[in-house]
Design an enzyme around this catalytic site. Sequence first.
Site, short mmCIF file in Angstrom:
data_model
loop_
_atom_site.label_atom_id
_atom_site.label_comp_id
_atom_site.label_asym_id
_atom_site.label_seq_id
_atom_site.Cartn_x
_atom_site.Cartn_y
_atom_site.Cartn_z
N PRO A 173 -7.73 5.93 -2.18
CG PRO A 173 -8.08 4.92 -0.12
CD PRO A 173 -8.18 4.67 -1.57
CB THR A 211 -7.43 16.18 -0.39
OG1 THR A 211 -8.32 15.13 -0.02
CG2 THR A 211 -7.62 17.35 0.53
CG HIS A 261 5.73 -19.84 6.51
ND1 HIS A 261 4.57 -20.35 7.04
CD2 HIS A 261 5.35 -18.73 5.83
CE1 HIS A 261 3.55 -19.58 6.71
NE2 HIS A 261 4.00 -18.59 5.97
CD GLU A 262 7.84 -15.68 4.99
OE1 GLU A 262 7.48 -15.39 3.84
OE2 GLU A 262 7.07 -15.58 5.97
CG ASP A 315 0.34 -17.11 4.75
OD1 ASP A 315 0.46 -15.89 4.59
OD2 ASP A 315 1.28 -17.88 4.99
P1 ADP Z 1 -6.74 11.68 -1.37
O1 ADP Z 1 -6.94 11.30 -2.79
O2 ADP Z 1 -6.96 10.53 -0.47
O3 ADP Z 1 -7.48 12.91 -0.99
P2 ADP Z 1 -4.51 13.37 -0.88
O4 ADP Z 1 -4.76 14.39 -1.91
O5 ADP Z 1 -4.87 13.75 0.50
O6 ADP Z 1 -5.17 12.01 -1.25
O7 ADP Z 1 -2.97 13.00 -0.95
C1 ADP Z 1 -2.18 12.88 0.19
C2 ADP Z 1 -0.76 13.32 -0.10
O8 ADP Z 1 -0.14 12.45 -1.02
C3 ADP Z 1 -0.69 14.66 -0.76
O9 ADP Z 1 -0.63 15.67 0.19
C4 ADP Z 1 0.56 14.60 -1.59
O10 ADP Z 1 1.68 14.90 -0.81
C5 ADP Z 1 0.64 13.15 -1.97
N1 ADP Z 1 0.06 12.92 -3.30
C6 ADP Z 1 -1.03 12.21 -3.58
N2 ADP Z 1 -1.29 12.18 -4.90
C7 ADP Z 1 -0.33 12.92 -5.48
C8 ADP Z 1 -0.06 13.29 -6.83
N3 ADP Z 1 -0.83 12.87 -7.85
N4 ADP Z 1 1.01 14.08 -7.08
C9 ADP Z 1 1.79 14.50 -6.06
N5 ADP Z 1 1.57 14.20 -4.77
C10 ADP Z 1 0.54 13.40 -4.46
ZN ZN Z 2 3.08 -17.09 5.03
MG MG Z 3 -8.55 13.20 0.67
#
Ligand code: ADP
Ligand code: ZN
Ligand code: MG
Length: 629
Positions: A213, A218, A433-434, A509
Amino acid sequence: MNKILQNFLLIVLLFIAISAVFAFLNPQALQGTKEISFTQLVQDVNQDKVDKIEAAGNDLTIYYKAENNQPASKAVSIKENNGTLNENLKKQGADETKVNGLNIVFKKESPGVWDWLMPLALILPVVIFGFLFWGIFKQAKTGANQTFSFLKSPAKVFGDGKNQGEKVTFKDVAGVEEAKEEIKEVVDFLKNPQKFLKMGARIPRGVLLIGPPGTGKTLLAKAVANESNVPFFSMSGSEFIELFVGVGASRVRSLFETAKKNQPCIVFIDEIDSIGKIRGVGMGGGHEEREQTLNQILAEMDGFEKNAEVIVFAATNRPEYLDPALLRPGRFDRRIILDLPDIQGREDILKIHCQDKPLAGNVKLREVAERTPGFSGADLSNLVNEAAILAARREKEVVNQTELLESIEKVLLGPERKSHLLSQREKEISAYHEAGHALISSVLPNTEEVRKVSIVSRGMAAGYTLALPKDEKRIKTKSEFLAELAVLLGGYATEKLVFNELSTGASNDLQKASHLARALVTKYGMSKLGPIVFGKRESLPFLGWETETERDYSEKTASDIDAETERFIKEAELKATAVLQQQRKTLERIAKVLIEKETIEKEEFEVLVGIKQQNHKNSRKSKGAEVGV
Ligand code: ADP
Ligand code: ZN
Ligand code: MG
């Protein structure tokens, strides 16, 4: 419904208006003329007072002669139903001669208001009902149209002159150079189909963009839309699925129909995994619908003629969940991988997103890139935005390096919660802990580099130790996993050792550790049980981990798995405790500073633990930073 009411009111008004008109045309009804009895009329006739009688049916209008100085008057009366006016007058005792001398005018019976209204009253309900039904039918008809219009695909169309606002080009995408090159090649097919068809080459039917992601799938598709100069139909996988069964398939059909009419063109289906899940498995219902939709996509892609100039792009985060049938040649036969960006890629992406922001001279994007292994393009874009917000909040003119660096943690862990005050006791527990996590991370080999230790709450965590790999790696080894387990248990072991007491602070953890230990046994084949994968798993995207959906091993194996998992955890705890005992002094030192300052940065931490401790470990891990909570 409003319209019907309006019509109804209109009719009522019309009704009143008509009545008024008729009342006006029949002045008698309104003019309050004197009414006299028939006997009176007979008397008046005998006394020679009457000048003229108008008879309309039984209605009589009597015009009197002008008398002395009085003006001529008028009266109305009614005669009996049977017999003529003459007969009646005579019967009532009027003089025959006088009657014969009367000026009698017979008129057509004038219709009274009610004579008009009666038929109207009969017609009106019919008319009203007519209007009502007409309204209802009209509404039902548009309703039906709406019903059917959702069967059409709500695809967004780009590259037709509309949607100019969002002008993404290949220049706006960085860090995925290979993918860009490959896509350009595909787009070339559409621009110059003859060149390829002449050679007998088949235009690629489907291109699948695969990547975690936020890596720009996109975004890349949008760039294609703007750069290819052909119509671009975009739709998200989830948009196919509606409440009603069959809608998905119908939308696919309509989408592809439109596409075929507009060749050459590109169809883009985003997040296809939401429909393309492997048929027949998975949890939850709604599979039939998915299956139908998917089948329709497959059918449509097979149905293109050989030289159809339609290319289908699809994007997914989880190719492993795609139906193998989708990946068959002739369908999505090209696969383009978008990876998390490497350091150079991150720097380039940062540059793109910093373009429209005022940066201070001291900003070194390279340093930010160095500190953000595992960040996706979306994370980086988010980071730059957070930095800009931070700078604005601090009333600064430009974005400084400090804001950029601070935003790294904000993106990783959520905002600081300074208001979340800890009591002295809680502070001590958190600090130890940390300190435990951090110390073990710095002492053991094969761990990540500690960048920051803090007991300021962030997001859900009461404190955190931020450790990041030095550079990204795609493969993790067993030693690294074991070291990670020890680091994860470091907090727990410290609390046990120092306070001889356990707290809820370690629960997160332990959850992570247990999950990891079990995965070592069942998924990676790293335990005594050997190189076997146990159980079928499915990932729960919203939780970010997997759940076992099918158990394909015996009860005995199940208890062996439990035993191995337990062993990994126990050994990790022992290892952690050993380190802590050995370096108790260092632990105390770190904890004291933490209680005092709440946050220790990398440099100070390295001084505290006396680093350059011989183990300059191999960093590792490709995805995300290791965060001990
Ligand atoms: P996905 O792969 O989940 O479809 P998106 O294309 O929606 O990710 O990316 C979300 C946003 O993150 C984009 O609108 C852009 O601003 C930024 N982003 C992601 N990848 C790039 C990239 N390779 N170069 C520049 N901006 C990026
Ligand atoms: Zn911890
Ligand atoms: Mg996407």
